[in-house]
Each structure stands twice: as structure tokens, then as C-alpha cells.
Write a protein that holds these residues in place. Sequence first.
Motif, PDB file in Angstrom:
ATOM      1  N   ALA A   1       0.834  -1.212   0.000  1.00 26.70           N
ATOM      2  CA  ALA A   1       0.000   0.000   0.000  1.00 26.70           C
ATOM      3  C   ALA A   1       0.864   1.255   0.000  1.00 26.70           C
ATOM      4  O   ALA A   1       0.565   2.234  -0.691  1.00 26.70           O
ATOM      5  CB  ALA A   1      -0.931  -0.009   1.210  1.00 26.70           C
ATOM      6  N   LEU A   2       1.955   1.240   0.769  1.00 25.27           N
ATOM      7  CA  LEU A   2       2.849   2.401   0.810  1.00 25.27           C
ATOM      8  C   LEU A   2       3.583   2.573  -0.508  1.00 25.27           C
ATOM      9  O   LEU A   2       3.797   3.701  -0.971  1.00 25.27           O
ATOM     10  CB  LEU A   2       3.839   2.246   1.966  1.00 25.27           C
ATOM     11  CG  LEU A   2       3.237   2.328   3.370  1.00 25.27           C
ATOM     12  CD1 LEU A   2       4.300   2.044   4.430  1.00 25.27           C
ATOM     13  CD2 LEU A   2       2.578   3.679   3.611  1.00 25.27           C
ATOM     14  N   GLU A   3       3.950   1.459  -1.133  1.00 23.32           N
ATOM     15  CA  GLU A   3       4.616   1.515  -2.431  1.00 23.32           C
ATOM     16  C   GLU A   3       3.690   2.100  -3.497  1.00 23.32           C
ATOM     17  O   GLU A   3       4.086   2.986  -4.269  1.00 23.32           O
ATOM     18  CB  GLU A   3       5.062   0.114  -2.836  1.00 23.32           C
ATOM     19  CG  GLU A   3       5.763   0.043  -4.182  1.00 23.32           C
ATOM     20  CD  GLU A   3       6.106  -1.379  -4.579  1.00 23.32           C
ATOM     21  OE1 GLU A   3       6.300  -1.619  -5.789  1.00 23.32           O
ATOM     22  OE2 GLU A   3       6.183  -2.255  -3.690  1.00 23.32           O
ATOM     23  N   VAL A   4       2.447   1.610  -3.526  1.00 25.33           N
ATOM     24  CA  VAL A   4       1.463   2.133  -4.482  1.00 25.33           C
ATOM     25  C   VAL A   4       1.157   3.593  -4.167  1.00 25.33           C
ATOM     26  O   VAL A   4       0.952   4.409  -5.072  1.00 25.33           O
ATOM     27  CB  VAL A   4       0.179   1.279  -4.460  1.00 25.33           C
ATOM     28  CG1 VAL A   4      -0.885   1.869  -5.386  1.00 25.33           C
ATOM     29  CG2 VAL A   4       0.480  -0.159  -4.877  1.00 25.33           C
ATOM     30  N   SER A   5       1.158   3.950  -2.872  1.00 29.10           N
ATOM     31  CA  SER A   5       0.884   5.333  -2.458  1.00 29.10           C
ATOM     32  C   SER A   5       1.906   6.297  -3.035  1.00 29.10           C
ATOM     33  O   SER A   5       1.549   7.384  -3.515  1.00 29.10           O
ATOM     34  CB  SER A   5       0.884   5.448  -0.930  1.00 29.10           C
ATOM     35  OG  SER A   5      -0.211   4.789  -0.359  1.00 29.10           O
ATOM     36  N   ARG A   6       3.172   5.923  -2.981  1.00 28.63           N
ATOM     37  CA  ARG A   6       4.222   6.809  -3.497  1.00 28.63           C
ATOM     38  C   ARG A   6       4.014   7.088  -4.986  1.00 28.63           C
ATOM     39  O   ARG A   6       4.121   8.233  -5.435  1.00 28.63           O
ATOM     40  CB  ARG A   6       5.597   6.187  -3.238  1.00 28.63           C
ATOM     41  CG  ARG A   6       6.030   6.232  -1.782  1.00 28.63           C
ATOM     42  CD  ARG A   6       7.477   5.814  -1.620  1.00 28.63           C
ATOM     43  NE  ARG A   6       7.640   4.379  -1.806  1.00 28.63           N
ATOM     44  CZ  ARG A   6       7.565   3.487  -0.818  1.00 28.63           C
ATOM     45  NH1 ARG A   6       7.303   3.879   0.410  1.00 28.63           N
ATOM     46  NH2 ARG A   6       7.749   2.202  -1.073  1.00 28.63           N
TER      47      ARG A   6
ATOM     48  N   PRO B   1      -2.897  13.720  -0.514  1.00 27.75           N
ATOM     49  CA  PRO B   1      -2.876  13.718   0.952  1.00 27.75           C
ATOM     50  C   PRO B   1      -3.415  15.033   1.516  1.00 27.75           C
ATOM     51  O   PRO B   1      -3.164  16.116   0.967  1.00 27.75           O
ATOM     52  CB  PRO B   1      -1.384  13.545   1.281  1.00 27.75           C
ATOM     53  CG  PRO B   1      -0.778  12.970   0.049  1.00 27.75           C
ATOM     54  CD  PRO B   1      -1.544  13.551  -1.091  1.00 27.75           C
ATOM     55  N   LEU B   2      -4.176  14.926   2.600  1.00 28.80           N
ATOM     56  CA  LEU B   2      -4.684  16.111   3.284  1.00 28.80           C
ATOM     57  C   LEU B   2      -3.646  16.581   4.299  1.00 28.80           C
ATOM     58  O   LEU B   2      -3.143  15.783   5.092  1.00 28.80           O
ATOM     59  CB  LEU B   2      -6.008  15.795   3.996  1.00 28.80           C
ATOM     60  CG  LEU B   2      -7.168  15.354   3.095  1.00 28.80           C
ATOM     61  CD1 LEU B   2      -8.416  15.097   3.937  1.00 28.80           C
ATOM     62  CD2 LEU B   2      -7.456  16.395   2.019  1.00 28.80           C
ATOM     63  N   THR B   3      -3.339  17.851   4.262  1.00 22.60           N
ATOM     64  CA  THR B   3      -2.354  18.412   5.184  1.00 22.60           C
ATOM     65  C   THR B   3      -3.041  18.841   6.470  1.00 22.60           C
ATOM     66  O   THR B   3      -4.023  19.582   6.450  1.00 22.60           O
ATOM     67  CB  THR B   3      -1.653  19.632   4.546  1.00 22.60           C
ATOM     68  OG1 THR B   3      -1.078  19.244   3.300  1.00 22.60           O
ATOM     69  CG2 THR B   3      -0.568  20.158   5.458  1.00 22.60           C
ATOM     70  N   THR B   4      -2.537  18.350   7.598  1.00 22.73           N
ATOM     71  CA  THR B   4      -3.126  18.680   8.894  1.00 22.73           C
ATOM     72  C   THR B   4      -2.034  19.085   9.882  1.00 22.73           C
ATOM     73  O   THR B   4      -0.855  18.785   9.692  1.00 22.73           O
ATOM     74  CB  THR B   4      -3.901  17.486   9.483  1.00 22.73           C
ATOM     75  OG1 THR B   4      -2.985  16.402   9.725  1.00 22.73           O
ATOM     76  CG2 THR B   4      -5.004  17.028   8.538  1.00 22.73           C
TER      77      THR B   4
ATOM     78  N   LYS C   1      -8.221   8.069  -1.583  1.00 18.52           N
ATOM     79  CA  LYS C   1      -7.715   9.142  -2.444  1.00 18.52           C
ATOM     80  C   LYS C   1      -7.284  10.365  -1.649  1.00 18.52           C
ATOM     81  O   LYS C   1      -6.371  11.090  -2.051  1.00 18.52           O
ATOM     82  CB  LYS C   1      -8.789   9.535  -3.470  1.00 18.52           C
ATOM     83  CG  LYS C   1      -8.306  10.558  -4.512  1.00 18.52           C
ATOM     84  CD  LYS C   1      -9.369  10.832  -5.553  1.00 18.52           C
ATOM     85  CE  LYS C   1      -8.891  11.823  -6.601  1.00 18.52           C
ATOM     86  NZ  LYS C   1      -7.786  11.272  -7.417  1.00 18.52           N
ATOM     87  N   TYR C   2      -7.941  10.619  -0.516  1.00 18.52           N
ATOM     88  CA  TYR C   2      -7.647  11.815   0.287  1.00 18.52           C
ATOM     89  C   TYR C   2      -7.242  11.411   1.705  1.00 18.52           C
ATOM     90  O   TYR C   2      -7.981  11.623   2.666  1.00 18.52           O
ATOM     91  CB  TYR C   2      -8.875  12.732   0.348  1.00 18.52           C
ATOM     92  CG  TYR C   2      -9.355  13.211  -1.001  1.00 18.52           C
ATOM     93  CD1 TYR C   2      -8.707  14.241  -1.671  1.00 18.52           C
ATOM     94  CD2 TYR C   2     -10.480  12.640  -1.603  1.00 18.52           C
ATOM     95  CE1 TYR C   2      -9.145  14.686  -2.902  1.00 18.52           C
ATOM     96  CE2 TYR C   2     -10.936  13.087  -2.840  1.00 18.52           C
ATOM     97  CZ  TYR C   2     -10.266  14.111  -3.479  1.00 18.52           C
ATOM     98  OH  TYR C   2     -10.708  14.554  -4.704  1.00 18.52           O
TER      99      TYR C   2
END
Length: 278
Positions: free
Chosen positions: A10-15, A25-28, A85-86
Amino acid sequence: MKSESIWSKALEVSREAVNCGAVIPLTTIKYKSSDECSDFELRFLKSPIPSYLIEYGPKRNPFIPWDSRLQIQPIKDKHTLILNKYPVQLGHMLLITNSWKPQNFLLDQYDFEAIINIDNDTTGLWFFNSSKEAGASQPHRHFQLLPRHYNQRVCPRYEWFCSLLNNKIDCNSEISHCISIRPRNNNKDSSSNDLYSSYMSMIREMNISQNDIVNKPLKPYNLLITSKWIALITRKTDRSNGFSINALGFAGYFLGTKSSDVDALIKFGPEKILMDVI
């Protein structure tokens, strides 16, 4: 310890998905509490909330077909694991049904088979929002997973739920009467049957359905699933004091926006906010 190969994938696909714009990504900013034992985590959203997450109802179904750039892998033959997605946390996953199934109908054995299939490799905090009133943003059936390592805190209110499971919650709790909780059978022989049976038992206990044949629940609800317990929370509405509350609110996660009454959360704690939505 579990292999967590699904989480790694999941992290690989995320990158790759972030690089091509498929994941945004939502910035918080995390609120720093002076109380180290606080049972909630408050984050402030810096970027605007995507309208996609606010609007519920008739619109293009993002899961038929799903964006192939978000796909992690198929899960058995009825579900697929994709990225959110977010995400606030990279690696936030969605388990979706391959064909249309409504979010606001009772879950079935196949749903829990898919969850167990993933959970045997990568575990964490599973959550489900049964309808708009319970905080769902999409009417197509989907479950969500925030992965956690075995030694990580699962969620801010994890110990609170453990106390509820062990009948140690005192009578001052204003929300425990709307929660049903069951222990997880965590040995190697545990199966989807155990989880599904617990789910149906809680459905009947909370008067969400007295008859297994009735597909549509009589009340909105949330599910939280960890390696130790599964909890069901009945709901009335999705908003309180300017906060949009889904299952994560009961887990202790709050996302503050310009309309949120942050002072009330900090001063009175999470139960004051949560009691307005049950």
C-alpha cells in the motif's frame, strides 16, 4: 508478528499514486495537548475539505470502475483493496465490493471473509460508517483500514473500549449505552464466522434488526474493529459542534475545520461532542 506485506505494498502504491496525482494527501496540524493521557487526537485541516468527501448521494460512483492507480490488490473474488484518495495517513486503505452493494444494508459473510483475509497479514483500526447519518461519504459499500504495527497504539480511545469490554466503565459515561462490544477470537483458528456472528449478535442487541432477513438496518451505526474487539455504535446524525463525526470520532480522532467548536472539545472532552450524535 504479522508480515504486513499488504501494508508495504500500500505504501509503495501510495508513493506512485501521489507522484501522478491519483492520491491527494490532506495536510493537517496536530493539536498538542498538555495531557499526555488524553483520549482524543485533534488535528486541524490546513487544506480545504474536498467536496467529494462532503457530498453524499447521486453522483458518479468512484468505485465502478475504481481508479486502477489506487488499486493495491484483489481480495478473494468479491472485493478489492484500494487506497483512500484523500488520506491524512498514507497507506489508508479502502476495502470495496467489486459490484454494487449498498453501504446502508446489513453486511454479509463475504465482507468479513475479506476483512479476515487482510487482517491475517496487516492489522490496525478497521472502521465502517453505515450511512450518511453515520458519517459515510459514499453509498457504495466500503470498509476502511488504518494499519498499525503490533506495538503501536491503535487509537486514542482503545483503552476506553477495552475497559468497556471488561465492564470497567463507570456510570458517568454518557455514550456507553449506545455501544455494543464483543471480544475477538485472536488465535490462528479464528475465522470470518466468528466476526460475522459477533456482528449479527450486536445488530440484534442494539435493535438494528430483529430479523436476519431484513436487509436495511433500522438505525444508522458505526463499526470499529481491532485485533482485540469489535464494537458497534448506534447513531442519529453525523454532525456535532461543527465536527463531522464518523466512526473515527468514537475511536478518538477529530478533524477540526473553521466551523468546528474546538474549544468545546478541549474543555469538555470527546464524550460531550459524541453524545450529540447518538
